[in-house]
Write a protein that holds these residues in place. Sequence first.
Motif, PDB file in Angstrom:
ATOM      1  N   VAL A   4       0.855  -1.186   0.000  1.00  0.00           N
ATOM      2  CA  VAL A   4       0.000   0.000   0.000  1.00  0.00           C
ATOM      3  C   VAL A   4       0.887   1.231   0.000  1.00  0.00           C
ATOM      4  O   VAL A   4       1.837   1.316   0.772  1.00  0.00           O
ATOM      5  N   GLU A   5       0.592   2.171  -0.900  1.00  0.00           N
ATOM      6  CA  GLU A   5       1.347   3.421  -0.910  1.00  0.00           C
ATOM      7  C   GLU A   5       0.426   4.576  -0.532  1.00  0.00           C
ATOM      8  O   GLU A   5      -0.718   4.636  -0.982  1.00  0.00           O
ATOM      9  N   LEU A   6       0.954   5.472   0.289  1.00  0.00           N
ATOM     10  CA  LEU A   6       0.198   6.669   0.650  1.00  0.00           C
ATOM     11  C   LEU A   6       0.834   7.858  -0.058  1.00  0.00           C
ATOM     12  O   LEU A   6       2.027   8.128   0.124  1.00  0.00           O
ATOM     13  N   VAL A  28      -0.882   3.041  11.025  1.00  0.00           N
ATOM     14  CA  VAL A  28      -0.861   1.943  10.049  1.00  0.00           C
ATOM     15  C   VAL A  28      -0.012   0.752  10.511  1.00  0.00           C
ATOM     16  O   VAL A  28      -0.230  -0.363  10.051  1.00  0.00           O
ATOM     17  N   TYR A  34      -0.287  -5.847   5.587  1.00  0.00           N
ATOM     18  CA  TYR A  34       0.045  -4.939   4.482  1.00  0.00           C
ATOM     19  C   TYR A  34       1.419  -4.318   4.701  1.00  0.00           C
ATOM     20  O   TYR A  34       1.848  -4.134   5.835  1.00  0.00           O
ATOM     21  N   PHE A  36       3.315  -0.877   4.136  1.00  0.00           N
ATOM     22  CA  PHE A  36       3.021   0.520   3.812  1.00  0.00           C
ATOM     23  C   PHE A  36       4.263   1.280   3.392  1.00  0.00           C
ATOM     24  O   PHE A  36       5.337   1.094   3.960  1.00  0.00           O
TER      25      PHE A  36
END
Length: 316
Positions: A4-6, A28, A34, A36
């Motif tokens: 997951v990329e923010l 997170v 996941y 991150f």
Amino acid sequence: MKTVELIVPCYNEGKMINLFYSTTTDIVSKINGYIFSFIFVDDGSKDDTLPKIRELAKNNRNVKYISFSRNFGKEAAMYAGLKASTADAVAVIDADLQHPPELIETMLKAVFEEGYDSCSARRVSRKGEPKLRSMFSRLFYKIINKMSEVEIIDGAVDFRMMKREMVNAVCNLSEKQRFSKGIFCWVGFNTKWIEFKNVERIAGQSKWSFWSLFKYAVDGIVAFTTAPLKIINLIGIFVSGLSFLYLLVEFIKKLILGKAVLAGYTSLIMVMLFIGGIIITSLGIIGEYLAKMYIEVKNRPVFITRETNIKDMSDK
Ligand code: UDP
Ligand code: MG
């Protein structure tokens, strides 16, 4: 494990970078299953945003960043982040913590367990916002939704988790003047909407003035509907019809009743001003579309990178 990329667009957020990173990481890191990582996009900040981001990237392997050569706007920053992203799911989130990172878990659930392609947040209260601004923004949503085929949700913010397929679709829309609220609807896919209460900014300042919001609204309308062009066409037809009827009436009066046209200075001026006003407004509306076409045709890049730690960013 899913990645997951923010994506975090930052413009003069020097005071927020570290706080954002530590708060979000705390939250997170409690979500299992996941991996991150962060993509900070420095949108040509004039304060110490870039040095702060560089420092973070030096100390944390999960921090990537792109820094623009000048301020290109949040739309460009989001686009750059989405283009640079490679993860299975990508979320766009503000650096000022007005988008509660607690929602990320719910969003991931929607995307990976409930079968949605994206999950987006919606503000239900506009607490802390000037009354006039709320009024105008409600009006904007009413107008744009009446006129265009895409449905733009009232209160929708740019806080959204998307699956890879949807990110690719969004990046494939190559328009230069991007209006993401519309683009996210236009590409389709299933979106789950979750609600949250407006959070006030902790530090720094909102970059939106009333005027910039107004321009943003006009851009949105021009980008997603040609209805204003049809409306001026209809007004033209209506006014022509009306004047033809009036012509008939005057003609009959003259022929049958033999009455000559007498004084009419005031009404003449009023009609002239009315028609003149319609013509100028119509030209203005056509001009808006023309200006947009002009900029698109020039085909300039959406953003220019000055510095990044992402290796293959140059060929994006
Ligand atoms: N932002 C940006 N470029 C700009 C203006 C804003 O990248 O030209 C970023 C900003 O740093 C923040 C997010 O976009 O992370 C939202 O901006 P802001 O808080 O000013 O908007 P608001 O929350 O008032 O809608
Ligand atoms: Mg904000």
